[in-house]
Design an enzyme around this catalytic site. Structure first.
Site, mmCIF file in Angstrom:
data_model
loop_
_atom_site.group_PDB
_atom_site.id
_atom_site.type_symbol
_atom_site.label_atom_id
_atom_site.label_comp_id
_atom_site.label_asym_id
_atom_site.label_seq_id
_atom_site.Cartn_x
_atom_site.Cartn_y
_atom_site.Cartn_z
ATOM 1 C CE LYS A 187 -24.890 -3.220 -30.441
ATOM 2 N NZ LYS A 187 -26.305 -3.512 -30.145
ATOM 3 C CD GLU A 263 -20.992 -16.713 -39.849
ATOM 4 O OE1 GLU A 263 -21.868 -17.217 -40.562
ATOM 5 O OE2 GLU A 263 -19.829 -17.134 -39.799
ATOM 6 C CB CYS A 298 -29.443 -17.655 -38.973
ATOM 7 S SG CYS A 298 -28.384 -18.777 -38.083
ATOM 8 C CD GLU A 397 -33.436 -14.190 -41.535
ATOM 9 O OE1 GLU A 397 -33.078 -12.995 -41.512
ATOM 10 O OE2 GLU A 397 -32.733 -15.125 -41.125
HETATM 11 P P1 NAD Z 1 -29.863 -7.103 -36.550
HETATM 12 O O1 NAD Z 1 -29.069 -7.093 -37.795
HETATM 13 O O2 NAD Z 1 -31.011 -6.186 -36.447
HETATM 14 O O3 NAD Z 1 -28.940 -6.778 -35.297
HETATM 15 C C1 NAD Z 1 -27.751 -7.486 -35.049
HETATM 16 C C2 NAD Z 1 -26.810 -6.596 -34.266
HETATM 17 O O4 NAD Z 1 -26.494 -5.448 -35.064
HETATM 18 C C3 NAD Z 1 -27.397 -6.058 -32.954
HETATM 19 O O5 NAD Z 1 -26.392 -6.046 -31.971
HETATM 20 C C4 NAD Z 1 -27.818 -4.662 -33.338
HETATM 21 O O6 NAD Z 1 -27.821 -3.776 -32.246
HETATM 22 C C5 NAD Z 1 -26.749 -4.262 -34.331
HETATM 23 N N1 NAD Z 1 -27.199 -3.224 -35.263
HETATM 24 C C6 NAD Z 1 -28.467 -2.980 -35.689
HETATM 25 N N2 NAD Z 1 -28.485 -1.913 -36.524
HETATM 26 C C7 NAD Z 1 -27.213 -1.477 -36.629
HETATM 27 C C8 NAD Z 1 -26.579 -0.425 -37.343
HETATM 28 N N3 NAD Z 1 -27.280 0.395 -38.137
HETATM 29 N N4 NAD Z 1 -25.247 -0.290 -37.224
HETATM 30 C C9 NAD Z 1 -24.528 -1.115 -36.437
HETATM 31 N N5 NAD Z 1 -25.060 -2.110 -35.724
HETATM 32 C C10 NAD Z 1 -26.388 -2.310 -35.824
HETATM 33 O O7 NAD Z 1 -30.277 -8.617 -36.327
HETATM 34 P P2 NAD Z 1 -31.187 -9.217 -35.165
HETATM 35 O O8 NAD Z 1 -32.599 -8.830 -35.419
HETATM 36 O O9 NAD Z 1 -30.576 -8.918 -33.835
HETATM 37 O O10 NAD Z 1 -30.978 -10.793 -35.408
HETATM 38 C C11 NAD Z 1 -31.654 -11.483 -36.380
HETATM 39 C C12 NAD Z 1 -30.801 -11.672 -37.614
HETATM 40 O O11 NAD Z 1 -29.583 -12.335 -37.287
HETATM 41 C C13 NAD Z 1 -31.467 -12.559 -38.640
HETATM 42 O O12 NAD Z 1 -31.308 -12.011 -39.913
HETATM 43 C C14 NAD Z 1 -30.701 -13.856 -38.533
HETATM 44 O O13 NAD Z 1 -30.725 -14.671 -39.673
HETATM 45 C C15 NAD Z 1 -29.345 -13.378 -38.215
HETATM 46 N N6 NAD Z 1 -28.538 -14.452 -37.636
HETATM 47 C C16 NAD Z 1 -27.563 -15.023 -38.412
HETATM 48 C C17 NAD Z 1 -26.794 -16.062 -37.907
HETATM 49 C C18 NAD Z 1 -25.717 -16.700 -38.734
HETATM 50 O O14 NAD Z 1 -24.860 -17.351 -38.150
HETATM 51 N N7 NAD Z 1 -25.702 -16.543 -40.042
HETATM 52 C C19 NAD Z 1 -27.009 -16.511 -36.602
HETATM 53 C C20 NAD Z 1 -28.011 -15.902 -35.842
HETATM 54 C C21 NAD Z 1 -28.758 -14.865 -36.376
#
Ligand code: NAD
Length: 493
Positions: A187, A263, A298, A397
């Site tokens: 997804k 992650e 991240c 963040e």
């Molecule tokens: P997000 O959590 O908003 O979304 C991530 C994924 O989750 C997307 O595919 C989104 O559609 C899905 N999602 C959102 N709400 C959901 C729900 N209620 N139920 C199920 N799925 C849902 O994150 P983002 O804005 O896409 O990305 C940024 C975040 O990702 C930052 O916090 C960043 O630190 C983190 N990140 C972490 C790493 C790591 O390796 N630790 C790497 C890259 C990004």
């Protein structure tokens, strides 16, 4: 041909339907959502908005493919060859994939080519190579018994990924899961679904059997949630925010107790001791650490912790470098930074900047939206000094090009401040005294630590966090553990 013309040519080629059981199909509801180019606000494509029905179709296809062993049952050597063909196809289509990534999420084309497309291909090649090198064990039992410890694929893996490195984040999950013989339902983030769909097409061309790799674009609250709650998904590999990570724990508890690997977010501390020899090199590393990829990292070096004896000097040098990271048209090959992922995200970043001003932090660079005439979402590289360690600027963040500078007196205080957030993903320490630096490295509560460097990276090293940055590791041979299970088989001899 100029990059911008190539980009225009690409538009009709976008794959916009879900990829389920080896075919591109519309969402069962017929609904779509818009994929937008954040650099100009224009709609690139309408993409299938998958919901629980589509996720169920994809999971059923993945389950069928797993149970009839069309992939898991292949000779590991053949899985390896297929994944390597996939890697080669990613390489061969690097230009198109990089352009698609840039158009869909705003990062500079030079980075998308040199980093995103290349790293995704390398990741599939690496895990392809692993496919025929994972052995089981024989337990040291008495002579009366033979106890085999088998390492087996888990079954159906759901991968839910963010938009900051769409291809790389997908590859980090999909490649080791496929190498171990699992079926996958991916997804992608709603902000950046386009490269994932093209990858599905290339996977099929490489010979990955139908149903083994499925892609369900859609909203997190619909497709993501449905995958998290599905009773027949065996594991979820999630990268995204800490907030949504919590949801996946709940989804698991409320459904089939599927295993969950998270992650999540970070608030990396970049600690600089008073004795560093080359302040210019440190300033370069700080600026790159926070402004690369528009700060949408991240592990972004979002907190600069610097000894008060050299603080003014270092802050002046970092502030002087900030304009060099001023965002430009992402399709310009010389752009150091591009658009942030969306207008909404730009507004979130600007709100955090405003909050920092209200908290009394001192703005020394940036602080505004830029390139507003473009219709896109851009933020100037921003530096705040005099940031209180407990302020929201230093704790939350932001996921944008915003640096918070915090002074300290002595490395003990630095470690305390560095560890004083809910996150534990990255940390960095710089000192001329390597022994002192390594002692600090061991005291950091973080999954990835850099000593006198920042953001060194290689597929061979584990990546992930502690505390509320999550658990489980992507990359390296250790990632294979997430996508396999141990089975003990006893024989009485
Ligand atoms: P997000 O959590 O908003 O979304 C991530 C994924 O989750 C997307 O595919 C989104 O559609 C899905 N999602 C959102 N709400 C959901 C729900 N209620 N139920 C199920 N799925 C849902 O994150 P983002 O804005 O896409 O990305 C940024 C975040 O990702 C930052 O916090 C960043 O630190 C983190 N990140 C972490 C790493 C790591 O390796 N630790 C790497 C890259 C990004």
């Amino acid at each position: 041909m100029a990059v911008a013309e190539r980009a225009a040519d690409l538009n009709p080629a976008f794959r916009t339907e879900a990829f389920i059981d080896g075919a591109f199909v519309p969402a069962a509801s017929g609904r779509t959502f818009s994929a937008v180019n954040p650099a100009n606000g224009k709609v690139l494509a309408e993409v299938a908005a998958c919901d629980a029905q589509d996720v169920d179709r994809a999971v059923k296809a993945a389950r069928r493919a797993f149970e009839d062993r069309r992939w898991a049952g292949l000779r590991p050597l053949d899985r390896k060859r297929t994944l390597q063909r996939f890697a080669e196809l990613i390489r061969a289509n690097r230009e198109e994939l990089a352009l698609t990534e840039t158009l869909n999420m705003g990062k500079p084309i030079s980075d998308a080519r040199a980093i995103d497309a290349r790293a995704a291909a390398d990741c599939f090649a690496y895990y392809g190579e692993c496919a025929d090198k994972v052995y089981g064990e024989v337990a040291p039992t008495t002579l009366e018994n033979l106890a085999l410890i088998l390492r087996e694929a888990i079954g159906v893996v759901g991968a839910v990924v963010p938009w900051n490195f769409p291809m790389i984040m997908a590859a980090w999950k999909v490649a080791p899961a496929l190498a171990m013989g699992n079926s996958v339902v991916l997804k992608p983030a709603e902000e950046s679904p386009l490269t994932a769909l093209r990858l599905a097409e290339l996977a099929q061309e490489a010979g990955i059997p139908d149903g083994v790799f499925n892609v369900v674009p859609g909203l997190g609250t619909e497709a993501g949630k449905a995958l998290g709650l599905h009773m027949d998904v065996d594991a979820i590999a999630f990268t995204g925010s800490t907030e949504v990570g919590r949801y996946f724990m709940r989804y698991s508890a409320d459904s089939n107790l599927k295993r969950v690997y998270l992650e999540l977010g970070g608030k990396t501390a970049f600690v600089v001791a008073h004795d560093v020899s080359d302040l210019d090199a440190v300033a370069e590393a700080v600026a790159g650490g926070i402004f690369f990829n528009q700060g949408e990292m991240c592990t972004a070096a979002s907190r600069l912790l610097v000894d008060n004896r050299i603080r003014a000097d270092l802050v002046a040098r970092v502030a002087a470098l900030a304009p060099r990271w001023m965002p430009a048209d992402p399709l310009d090959p010389s752009a150091p930074a591009g658009a942030v992922v969306s207008r909404e995200h730009q507004q979130r970043i600007l709100k955090a900047i405003d909050g920092g001003l209200k908290e009394g932090a001192r703005l020394v660079a940036g602080g505004t939206a830029v390139r507003e005439d473009s219709g896109g979402a851009f933020v100037a590289p921003t530096v705040f000094d005099d940031v209180a360690p407990s302020s929201s600027l230093a704790q939350q963040e932001i996921f944008g090009p915003v640096l918070s500078v915090i002074g300290f007196d002595g490395l003990d205080e630095a470690v305390e401040i560095a560890n004083g957030t809910v996150y534990g993903l990255g940390a960095s320490v710089w000192s001329a005294d390597l022994g002192a630096a390594h002692k600090v490295a061991r005291r950091f509560k973080a999954g990835v630590v850099y000593v006198n460097c920042f953001d060194a990276d290689d597929i061979t090293t584990p990546f992930g966090g502690v505390k509320q940055s999550g658990f489980g590791r992507d990359k390296s041979l250790h990632a294979l553990e997430k996508y396999s299970d141990l089975k003990t088989v006893w024989t009485r001899l």
